[in-house]
Motif scaffolding. Structure first.
Motif, PDB file in Angstrom:
ATOM      1  N   GLN B 597     -27.150  15.443  -5.912  1.00 33.20           N
ATOM      2  CA  GLN B 597     -26.093  14.919  -5.044  1.00 33.20           C
ATOM      3  C   GLN B 597     -25.177  13.987  -5.802  1.00 33.20           C
ATOM      4  N   LEU B 598     -25.762  13.280  -6.783  1.00 35.65           N
ATOM      5  CA  LEU B 598     -24.948  12.417  -7.642  1.00 35.65           C
ATOM      6  C   LEU B 598     -23.938  13.250  -8.407  1.00 35.65           C
ATOM      7  N   TYR B 599     -24.414  14.331  -8.955  1.00 33.53           N
ATOM      8  CA  TYR B 599     -23.516  15.178  -9.712  1.00 33.53           C
ATOM      9  C   TYR B 599     -22.410  15.711  -8.819  1.00 33.53           C
ATOM     10  N   LEU B 600     -22.817  16.162  -7.627  1.00 31.65           N
ATOM     11  CA  LEU B 600     -21.828  16.730  -6.728  1.00 31.65           C
ATOM     12  C   LEU B 600     -20.815  15.691  -6.288  1.00 31.65           C
ATOM     13  N   THR B 601     -21.318  14.471  -6.099  1.00 31.78           N
ATOM     14  CA  THR B 601     -20.392  13.412  -5.712  1.00 31.78           C
ATOM     15  C   THR B 601     -19.342  13.223  -6.791  1.00 31.78           C
TER      16      THR B 601
END
Lengths: 172, 618, 162
Positions: B597-601
């Motif tokens: 999710q960090l990456y996607l953010t």
């Protein structure tokens, strides 16, 4: 506001409202059910836009199959049936910001671009099964075939991935 | 012969180099004595030629054409150099012979002998140098040897400190010395002494004053004048023969020799001579007073040396060149004698503290006689040698008060010097009497089986005693010495008025001490002055403590500060680049946390920003 | 009807979907959010199709295809989710951090080793409660080979890798 717009607005409110509930509710099963409402409302939107085939297919496949699949997954992964408190990660504030930014950007852009665009719903070419189906099987038959192959691949892939012995032993 | 003057330092240098070889004790001793003897054998005819016949010669080899001021190396052999070189060689020879017996039980004799030979070579270099840079080299090597030799007894807790102190204090002086040399050389365009002296009349007075004052710093350091005198009493931690050689006869005389060498430059800077006179006057009294209260036999002699060196420099400051040189020569003999005798006492009894000695004259008659002779010479009692030289000093000071000499020394400086010299005569007699009485007379305060020293130690003492008696005969003809050292317009020798005054003062001082001693022969006569006075005198008027407080401690503190700053700031800066990189890396690693999710953010944010940018610009 | 109605609706729906993808812990919920985003796109396609009066019905056809592909994707995705659940007994997105950089300069953080439980002995662990929030320091040992994408290489067995 014409009648179409009123109806569309109502449907839109339902859509967005239930979508928000999908992503914020504390209950996994309820999220799936709210998803049903969302998808149904969107089908309604399609109908307002005279896209009948798409609306029906939406209901059949999305509501009928996808949501069922999701519910099965919820069951198989032993998701908590009642309310759970840890369904949101620590990423939440940032996610809110990003979502607001996305919404803002898109809305502003679209409003700016399509200020004078009007859909003549009344005299639009019908999106009936005959019309759209004909288009699919005539003009878009090649993508249709490719999608079929893709479905086959997905099917095979899903079966393979469901094997219970993946990663435990070299079973060739 | 004169052109071969470079051999004089070369022979002891070879003997010193032999210290690197693993020779037996006997071979080392033979080599050391041979080095000194060889130098003496060469010095004698050289002295005869230069001083006796008035020849002089200079050699020069271009070492480094540095453009601007060339560096040359060569020897300058004239009367002064010849006489002083002979004196150095004789004392060195006596000390080397003495050391063979004195250091019999020492484990590091080979290093010791090599260092003494090296020292002799360095001193001869200073004496015979034709260039100031070569002189400086000899000067510094002497300082090095002094450091090594003072610290010879490694087991003594005070020895390393004393060695370092001697080195550092003379170093402080040497800074001025180097600057003075450079200033003179730059302005005169050459390092050669004769050329510089020839250029002196053309140099501006300010330059000369500055340069000579700087040189005076070096002289004060090397010749232990106030305020750089504090190292000499502590240097007594070294072996006694060293004290005789270095700290009585030769190294400390190097400062006086320098003033003698460059005297025309000093004469052209009357301010410097005035400063020298004041410093000498202060030091004279300081040394004599401090000698009065010391318990350690050698420290008495050390303070006495300080005082006597001030005598020589005082004479020079009032224009008595020959007087200063005369006293230099006689002092070398009798002070070396006194030190060697003290060494005999130490060797026999194992102690130099007068509070533990006493009544040795029956057990060590030869030593006693030698000490008495040396003491009389030191006081300046006729007909022993110190008499004439001391009288010469008094005479030159007196003459300077009468009329302005060509040196331009103001009369009040001369008066000050004269006053201190006279007072010092009395004080000198006092402390010499005290020394003799406490050490050799009275009842023995400790139990020891004392005896006169063995032959190899005895003969140098006896010969030096004989020299001390005969030495003064140089002044029989008033023109002998001045001619020898090349300033024939002076005359030094017997002066009835001076003799009478000096002897009276000396007798007065001695009498006071004898009377005080008679009151209680077992106690120190000085105690009558009161414990506080004695304490102040014994500590040399606390000059040492003042130097420690004002100089040493702040320097140490600064050094500690610099060291801490180096390890914290400099090393810290270097290390912090490493740790900083690590921290930055760890920070960046957070981006790779594995959280999808960090990456996607990040992805979504980037996309939004790009779209925004495009929307805004387009 | 003003074209902005469906467009704005789709934009809002898309944003809600983005929020859901980035903020939800349960993988199934993330998939649901993805469906929301796809639906937003579909709505846009249909709206434009009607607005442009497309004779070829490109928009609506593409919408149909998107629905199909979405279905296939959900099927596959859920197969992966089930496999993950079998291996890890958790479906929390932040527990799956094998792609994390191995922190060789560990500052004393306890390595959050995911519990590897064979499927047969999987105790009923509520998804998300097995591991605490692991955003940030992820010390889970060496990455299991570069490019260990979901479903690609077999997700490693017992956490005994170096």
């Amino acid at each position: 506001m014409s009648g179409y717009e009123v109806v569309f607005t109502l449907l839109g409110v339902v859509t967005v409202g239930s979508a928000v509930l999908v992503v914020t509710t504390r209950n996994v099963v309820r999220a799936a059910l709210w998803l049903v409402v969302t998808l149904g409302a969107i089908a309604g939107c399609y109908l307002v836009l005279t896209a009948e085939l798409v609306a029906v297919v939406q209901l059949l496949i999305y509501v009928g199959a996808v949501v069922v699949l999701l519910l099965f997954a919820v069951m198989f992964t032993r998701a908590p049936i009642g309310p759970a408190t840890d369904l949101d990660t620590g990423n939440r504030p940032v996610a809110v910001l990003v979502a607001l930014a996305t919404a803002g950007l898109l809305v502003v852009l679209l409003v700016d671009a399509f200020r004078q665009a009007y859909v003549t719903v009344g005299s639009a070419p019908p999106g009936s099964a005959e019309a759209v189906g004909g288009a699919v099987f005539r003009t878009w038959v090649l993508p249709f075939e490719v999608v079929s192959v893709l479905l086959l691949a997905a099917l095979v892939g899903a079966v393979v991935l469901s094997r219970p012995d993946i990663g435990t032993a070299e079973s060739r | 012969m004169i052109a071969a003057a470079w051999l004089l330092p070369a022979l002891p240098l070879l003997a010193a180099a032999a210290g690197l070889l693993p020779l037996s004790r006997r071979a080392t001793a033979v080599l050391a004595v041979a080095g000194a003897a060889g130098a003496t054998v060469l010095a004698a005819p050289l002295a005869v030629l230069t001083a006796g016949r008035g020849q002089h010669g200079e050699t020069a080899h271009l070492l480094a054409p540095v453009g601007g001021v060339d560096v040359t190396a060569g020897t300058l052999a004239d009367g002064l150099a010849g006489v002083v070189a002979l004196m150095v060689c004789l004392v060195a020879l006596a000390v080397q012979v003495y050391s063979v017996a004195y250091m019999r039980d020492d484990g590091h004799y080979r290093a010791y002998a090599a260092e003494v030979s090296l020292f002799t070579a360095a001193m001869l270099t200073v004496v015979l140098a034709a260039d100031l840079l070569v002189l400086l080299v000899g000067w510094e090597v002497m300082g090095l040897c002094s450091y090594l030799l003072i610290g010879h007894y490694r087991y003594l807790p005070e020895a390393p400190g004393a060695a370092l102190k001697a080195f550092l204090v003379t170093r402080v002086g040497d800074i001025g010395f180097l600057l003075g040399i450079l200033l003179l050389a730059v302005h005169a365009g050459t390092f050669r002494i004769t050329a510089i002296l020839a250029a002196v009349p053309d140099l501006p007075t300010a330059t000369l004053t500055t340069a000579t004052l700087l040189l005076l710093l070096g002289v004060a350091g090397k010749s232990a004048q106030f305020p750089l005198h504090t190292w000499l009493p502590d240097a007594m931690a070294g072996p006694t023969p060293i004290s005789a050689l270095i700290h009585a006869a030769t190294m400390v005389a190097a400062g006086v020799y320098l003033v003698l060498r460059l005297y025309p430059a000093f004469v052209a800077a009357p301010v410097t001579l005035a400063v020298l006179g004041c410093v000498a006057a202060v030091t004279m009294l300081l040394g004599a007073l401090a000698a009065l209260a010391q318990d350690d036999l050698k420290r008495v002699l050390a303070w006495s040396t300080v005082s006597q060196l001030a005598y020589m420099l005082g004479a020079l400051s009032v224009g008595g060149v020959a007087a200063g040189a005369f006293h230099l020569l006689t002092h070398a003999a009798f002070k070396a004698l006194l030190f060697l005798a003290a060494g005999a006492v130490l060797h026999a009894t194992g102690s130099v503290l007068m509070s533990r000695l006493g009544g040795l004259r029956r057990a060590m008659p030869i030593t006693y006689a030698a000490t008495v002779v040396g003491g009389l010479a030191l006081v300046g009692v006729p007909p022993v040698s110190g008499w004439l030289s001391k009288d010469a000093v008094l005479e030159s000071a007196w003459a300077a008060t009468r009329h302005e000499l060509p040196s331009g020394v103001t009369r009040w400086v001369a008066a000050v010097v004269l006053g201190s010299a006279l007072a010092t005569v009395g004080l000198t007699a006092a402390y010499v009497t005290r020394l003799v009485l406490r050490t050799f007379h009275g009842v023995a305060r400790s139990d020891f089986a004392a005896a006169d020293p063995p032959a190899l130690m005895r003969w140098p003492i006896v010969l030096l005693a004989a020299t001390a008696v005969v030495h003064g005969s140089i002044g029989v003809r008033r023109t002998w010495l001045p001619t020898w050292i090349g300033s024939p317009e002076e005359s030094v020798g017997a002066n009835v008025v001076a003799t009478v005054i000096a002897v009276t003062l000396a007798a007065g001082g001695a009498l006071l001490v004898v009377v005080a001693w008679r009151l209680d022969p077992a106690e120190d006569p000085v105690r009558l002055l009161g414990s506080r006075v004695v304490g102040a005198l014994r500590a040399g008027f606390y000059v040492d403590a003042a130097q420690d407080r004002l100089v040493v401690r702040p320097v140490l503190r600064t050094a500690r500060l610099v060291s801490t700053a180096d390890s914290v700031l400099v090393d810290g800066a270097v290390e912090s680049t490493g740790t900083g990189s690590q921290r930055l890396g760890r920070l960046l690693a957070r981006l790779e946390a594995g959280n999808v999710q960090l990456y996607l953010t990040g992805l979504a944010t980037g996309a939004v920003l790009v779209a925004l940018a495009v929307a805004v610009t387009v | 009807m003003h074209l902005l109605f469906p467009l704005v609706l789709s934009a809002l729906l898309f944003a809600v979907g983005v929020y859901g993808v980035l903020a939800r812990r349960n993988v199934v919920l993330v998939l649901m959010s993805v469906e929301l985003m796809l639906n937003a796109v579909n709505l846009d396609l249909v709206a434009f199709d009607v607005w442009l009066r497309d004779a070829l019905h490109a928009g609506q056809s593409l919408a149909l295809f998107v629905i199909t592909i979405a279905a296939a994707e959900v099927g596959l995705g859920l197969a992966i989710v089930l496999q993950v659940f079998r291996q890890r007994a958790t479906v929390a997105v932040d527990a799956l951090d094998e792609l994390a950089e191995p922190d060789t300069l560990v500052q004393g953080g306890a390595p959050a080793e995911p519990v590897a439980v064979p499927a047969s002995a999987a105790s009923p662990v509520p998804a998300g409660a097995a591991t605490g929030p692991a955003t940030g320091s992820a010390e889970s040992g060496a990455p299991r080979g570069s490019g260990a994408e979901r479903g690609d290489a077999p997700a490693g067995g017992p956490a005994g890798s170096p």
